[in-house]
Motif scaffolding. Structure first.
Motif, PDB file in Angstrom:
ATOM      1  N   ASP A 192       3.272  12.269   8.563  1.00 35.29           N
ATOM      2  CA  ASP A 192       2.148  11.594   9.208  1.00 35.29           C
ATOM      3  C   ASP A 192       0.997  12.569   9.396  1.00 35.29           C
ATOM      4  N   PHE A 193      -0.228  12.100   9.247  1.00 33.42           N
ATOM      5  CA  PHE A 193      -1.380  12.994   9.361  1.00 33.42           C
ATOM      6  C   PHE A 193      -2.582  12.247   9.911  1.00 33.42           C
ATOM      7  N   PRO A 248       0.824  -1.211   0.000  1.00 37.28           N
ATOM      8  CA  PRO A 248       0.000   0.000   0.000  1.00 37.28           C
ATOM      9  C   PRO A 248       0.860   1.264   0.000  1.00 37.28           C
ATOM     10  N   ALA A 249       0.336   2.319  -0.592  1.00 39.33           N
ATOM     11  CA  ALA A 249       1.051   3.605  -0.624  1.00 39.33           C
ATOM     12  C   ALA A 249       1.028   4.285   0.738  1.00 39.33           C
ATOM     13  N   PHE A 250       0.088   3.872   1.589  1.00 39.20           N
ATOM     14  CA  PHE A 250      -0.028   4.458   2.924  1.00 39.20           C
ATOM     15  C   PHE A 250      -0.261   3.327   3.934  1.00 39.20           C
ATOM     16  N   GLN A 290      -4.852   7.607  12.025  1.00 39.84           N
ATOM     17  CA  GLN A 290      -3.485   8.093  11.968  1.00 39.84           C
ATOM     18  C   GLN A 290      -2.793   7.385  10.802  1.00 39.84           C
ATOM     19  N   ILE A 291      -2.353   8.181   9.829  1.00 35.10           N
ATOM     20  CA  ILE A 291      -1.860   7.630   8.574  1.00 35.10           C
ATOM     21  C   ILE A 291      -0.443   8.110   8.313  1.00 35.10           C
ATOM     22  N   GLU A 292       0.353   7.230   7.746  1.00 32.71           N
ATOM     23  CA  GLU A 292       1.687   7.624   7.307  1.00 32.71           C
ATOM     24  C   GLU A 292       1.939   7.073   5.920  1.00 32.71           C
ATOM     25  N   LEU A 318     -11.737  15.361   6.410  1.00 28.73           N
ATOM     26  CA  LEU A 318     -10.803  16.333   6.981  1.00 28.73           C
ATOM     27  C   LEU A 318      -9.422  15.712   7.107  1.00 28.73           C
ATOM     28  N   ILE A 319      -8.395  16.506   6.842  1.00 31.13           N
ATOM     29  CA  ILE A 319      -7.015  16.112   7.134  1.00 31.13           C
ATOM     30  C   ILE A 319      -6.444  17.116   8.120  1.00 31.13           C
ATOM     31  N   ASN A 320      -6.005  16.589   9.243  1.00 27.67           N
ATOM     32  CA  ASN A 320      -5.493  17.422  10.343  1.00 27.67           C
ATOM     33  C   ASN A 320      -6.474  18.537  10.703  1.00 27.67           C
ATOM     34  N   GLY A 321      -7.754  18.226  10.664  1.00 27.55           N
ATOM     35  CA  GLY A 321      -8.800  19.142  11.068  1.00 27.55           C
ATOM     36  C   GLY A 321      -9.293  20.077   9.995  1.00 27.55           C
TER      37      GLY A 321
END
Length: 897
Positions: free
Chosen positions: A91-92, A17-19, A42-44, A67-70
């Motif tokens: 990471d986000f 996977p890419a993430f 929580q994704i990296e 949303l990403i990081n809110g």
């Protein structure tokens, strides 16, 4: 296609996977019509994969927020994917809010409702029907789950792992928070919410840790959970003793649901079971049901390590967990059986299942390796090949390295791969590395052909005795027939367990040429070439070979033995499996001769006397006798023929049954009386065997009496049916009447329905019995058509659909394969009707036609027309389309071959 355009997925195209998703916080506001799901992940980014967008899977969802990081983020939706181009490299946190409609989910995949409660089924790709996610097994995350629901309607709120907190909310609602400390793929996620009750048991394991075990069911079913709980406890004890694998959570939960596509599911710490694989009482469940429940409870528990702690890298590796875990549950069942004879009965039953389901698969349109190379719909590859043949492959590992060597390999496997998503190659390497210099390690690459080659190998064995030299030369040859997409096959590694007997039945010492001395009377030869010869020395007389003992490899054996030699094995072989096999071969030879010649079957005196000797044998266990005296199934007989006439096979089998019933009438009566169980009911091997033989004897006696016009035995069967103190005896008596088409069958069926009208699992038995009734003048088929209109019948419940439709189409060849093609028309109608509701169940029914090309005319042409009718449906699911298109393609491939 209704499920979207079909894409062929290939194993060779696997990419990581890419993430990675490391943690998942899920919040559910549960409502049947509209459940709100909030997911915070929580994704990296996976630095080992080329840069690309974040692609999440989602089906039948209403997306509300991303949303990403809110902060809001741009995205697009293409087919069943949510694509986010601007995902950060660092990471986000990704937050997604969506809704789904559980009460409309008739596919029973994802989140759905049944009986007013919520359940999930996420394997293989059901989680994408709950929320957007990287729904693939190599993405493993730690889950925290927050459930909110109406307390009065859903007082029980469950998810994976350990309960952290529970409490009250406003407006009559409540909540529960769960946390699973072990990383897992999304297919192991589970959620249950409903008005359920629980049987609880606290245990302390060998490791000295305390655990809470819970079995949750609907109100009214609690009394039927004792056996399941006992089976769970036995499984925990066994796995810790045999493989040193402990229970790793504070609690272990099992939940029963009536609407379920499978038998059960191993979700981490929260197993969800079809009620048919969970609920049992002596009054409502047979001995076979008790055994099945014990086996399935064990299977799902054993997945805690072989599937959960170590899981599959991709779905092509499915047998990594399923084949291995089937092997483990089979070993458990044999250990629970305890005695050598009871263990042998377990093995025989497992092989019968393999031959009935997997061997036909290996020779049909859907033939595939244990590790498939491609698929359109992964649900279609939860097959007998992946499960049962996969189990036989694992058993061969143990045969080649020994029991202690196999356990050492398992230990190394977990040391290397705990917490990982891995491949079948990783498992093979661990077993080999733990056993340097073994018969496996020196042939590992060749052995792994079992994972890559489809088809059942054919093993020919011929022996030659040299009286002057006192040598016996055994020549083994192997070949594997071509299968779709695989024409040329390389030799397999085949362990052949064997012994040699004198014609009087004495075991001979085994010494191969070049060895200094004999090494016992049983050994394992390893065939790894197309042809090999093995020379035994100091053989005093021409022997009778007992080959493939314990069914040491999943092959078709042609040993060329005569009737006299088979009778020697039947009378004297120390290997119970081969003793049973001899009984089956003797019957099979006679039935096949009649079918091939077209002449009526007439059983010879030698065969009848051999069966009489089995029935009268003072030392053989009743369970073994019942298996040895049961004729081969019609589907297995069909497997032995190049051109199949189902009606001719049925006629020969029925003639054999009737002649055995008539010729052994006195012996059957004695066996029936001698094997009554007077003690209180227990589903143990001894009692189960006695009941099995008594029920077979009763069936033969009723058949004979019905044919001769005698009313005594049908009357006794009806009285036994009325007076029975357990379901095994009651259903055995009813089956005897129904199978013989006795006059008392009708009142007995009506009485049975009236007695158990409120118990859906018992009514399933009532439907199934009628669906499997041996055909007589079209009556059985007509009855099934009539029962489709019964008020208790519904297509929406998988158990009910299987009980009637599958019983006819899969297990009643003579009623299904009709010269007027009505059976095929019925099949097509039901496949299409089911496909509109539940594609997984429809595709399994579609598999009935896998081997249509071997049918004789007029069946063949009519079958093709029915398959083409299904394939022509424009909005067919991928599940069914893959099956029927491969079935049609097999015609052209068969003609080319």
């Amino acid at each position: 296609m209704r499920e979207g355009s079909a894409t062929l997925i290939r194993r060779e195209d696997y990419l990581a996977p890419a993430f990675w998703i490391r943690t998942v916080d899920l919040t559910f506001d549960l409502e049947p019509a509209k459940t709100l799901v909030t997911s915070k992940m929580q994704i990296e980014r996976n630095s080992a994969v080329p840069h690309g967008p974040l692609r999440l899977h989602g089906e039948e969802l209403n997306l509300l927020r991303v949303l990403i990081n809110g902060d809001s983020v741009s995205f697009r939706q293409e087919g069943h994917e949510l694509i986010i181009e601007g995902a950060p490299d660092a990471d986000f946190t990704l937050e997604i809010r969506n809704s789904c409609a559980p009460e409309k989910n008739t596919s029973l995949s994802g989140l759905y409702t049944s009986g007013g409660s919520f359940f999930t089924q996420c394997e293989a790709e059901g989680f994408r029907r709950i929320t957007y996610f990287l729904d693939r097994p190599d993405v493993m995350a730690v889950y925290s789950v927050h459930l909110r629901a109406d307390k009065a309607k859903y007082p029980v709120l469950l998810s994976n792992g350990n309960l952290l907190e529970a409490g009250e909310l406003d407006n009559g609602r409540h909540f529960a928070k769960w946390h699973d400390p072990f990383p897992k793929p999304s297919y192991l996620f589970a959620l249950v919410a409903g008005d359920l009750v629980a049987r609880e048991q606290r245990i302390r394991t060998r490791a000295g840790k305390d655990h809470l075990l819970q079995v949750f069911v609907r109100r009214g079913d609690l009394e039927k959970t004792e056996h399941a709980m006992n089976s769970l406890i036995a499984s925990i004890v066994w796995d810790e003793a045999r493989f040193k694998l402990p229970l790793d959570l504070e609690r272990f939960m099992v939940v029963g649901v009536s609407d379920f596509n499978m038998g059960a599911m191993e979700n981490k710490g929260l197993n969800i079971f079809n009620t048919s694989a969970l609920l049992a009482s002596p009054a409502t469940a047979t001995d076979a049901d008790f055994h099945r429940i014990e086996s399935i409870v064990a299977h799902e528990y054993f997945h805690n390590w072989t599937g959960n702690r170590v899981t599959c890298r991709d779905w092509f590796q499915l047998s990594l967990k399923e084949g291995l875990t089937v092997f483990r549950d089979q070993e458990f069942s044999m250990d629970m059986a305890a005695t050598p004879s009871a263990r042998a009965v377990c093995r025989i039953q497992d092989v019968r299942q393999l031959r009935a389901m997997q061997f036909p698969e290996d020779s049909g349109a859907m033939a595939h390796p244990v590790r498939p190379d491609s698929y359109v719909e992964i649900n279609n590859f939860y097959t007998a090949t992946v499960y049962d043949k996969g189990s036989e492959v694992v058993r061969m590992y143990q045969t080649l390295v020994g029991r202690a060597g196999f356990e050492a390999g398992m230990k190394l496997y977990f040391e290397r791969h705990d917490g990982q998503a891995v491949t079948c190659d990783d498992f093979a390497q661990a077993i080999a590395d733990a056993n340097p210099g073994s018969a496996l390690t020196t042939r590992l690459d060749a052995f792994k052909r079992w994972y890559s080659q489809a088809g059942t190998p054919h093993l020919q064995a011929r022996g030659s005795y040299d009286a002057e030299a006192r040598t016996y030369t055994l020549t083994l040859k192997q070949s594997t027939p071509a299968t779709p997409g695989q024409a040329d096959k390389l030799p397999q590694v085949i362990p052949v367990a064997l012994g040699l007997l004198t014609h009087e039945g004495q075991a001979l010492p085994l010494q191969l040429q070049g060895e200094a001395a004999a090494a016992g009377t049983e050994r394992v030869l390893v065939l790894d070439q197309a042809e090999q010869s093995f020379v035994f020395v100091e053989v005093a007389s021409a022997p009778v070979p007992s080959l493939l003992r314990g069914f040491s490899a999943p092959v078709v054996l042609d040993d060329g033995l005569s009737d006299a030699e088979l009778l020697t094995l039947l009378k004297h072989d120390s290997d119970a499996f081969n003793r049973w096999e001899a009984s089956q071969r003797l019957a099979l030879n006679r039935i096949l001769a009649a079918v091939r010649s077209g002449a009526p079957l007439v059983l010879d005196a030698a065969y009848i006397e051999a069966m009489r000797a089995v029935l009268r044998h003072a030392e053989l266990d009743a369970a073994f006798k019942e298996l040895a005296l049961t004729l081969p199934g019609e589907a297995y007989i069909a497997e032995q023929l190049d051109v199949v006439d189902p009606q001719a096979i049925h006629a020969a089998v029925e003639a054999a049954r009737l002649q055995l019933a008539q010729a052994l009438a006195t012996d059957w009566a004695e066996a029936y009386e001698a094997h009554q169980v007077k003690a209180g009911y227990a589903p143990d091997p001894v009692q189960s065997g006695r009941r099995a033989l008594a029920n077979l004897a009763l069936a033969m006696l009723v058949l004979n009496a019905t044919q001769s016009g005698d009313s005594v035995w049908p009357g006794r069967a009806y009285q036994r049916f009325k007076d029975a103190g357990n379901m095994t005896d009651r259903l055995g008596a009813l089956s005897a009447l129904v199978a013989a088409h006795a006059e008392l069958a009708e009142p007995a069926l009506a009485r049975f329905h009236a007695l158990f009208k409120g118990d859906e699992l018992v009514i399933d038995k009532w439907f199934a019995l009628q669906g499997r009734t041996p055909e007589l003048d079209g009556k059985s088929f007509a009855r099934v058509k009539q029962l489709m209109q019964h008020p208790d019948f519904t297509l929406k419940n998988p158990n009910r659909a299987r009980s009637l439709i599958f019983s006819l189409c899969m297990f009643n060849p003579a009623a299904f394969h009709r010269k007027d093609a009505a059976g095929y028309v019925f099949w097509a109608e039901q496949v299409l009707a089911l496909d509109a509701i539940n594609p997984q169940i429809a595709s399994r029914l579609a598999r009935v036609m896998d081997r249509w090309t071997v049918l004789a005319e007029p069946y063949r042409s009519a079958a093709r027309e029915a398959i083409a009718r299904v394939a022509a449906k424009a909005d067919l699911s991928n599940d069914v389309r893959e099956i029927v298109e491969r079935a049609l393609a097999s015609e052209a491939k068969g003609e080319q071959a």
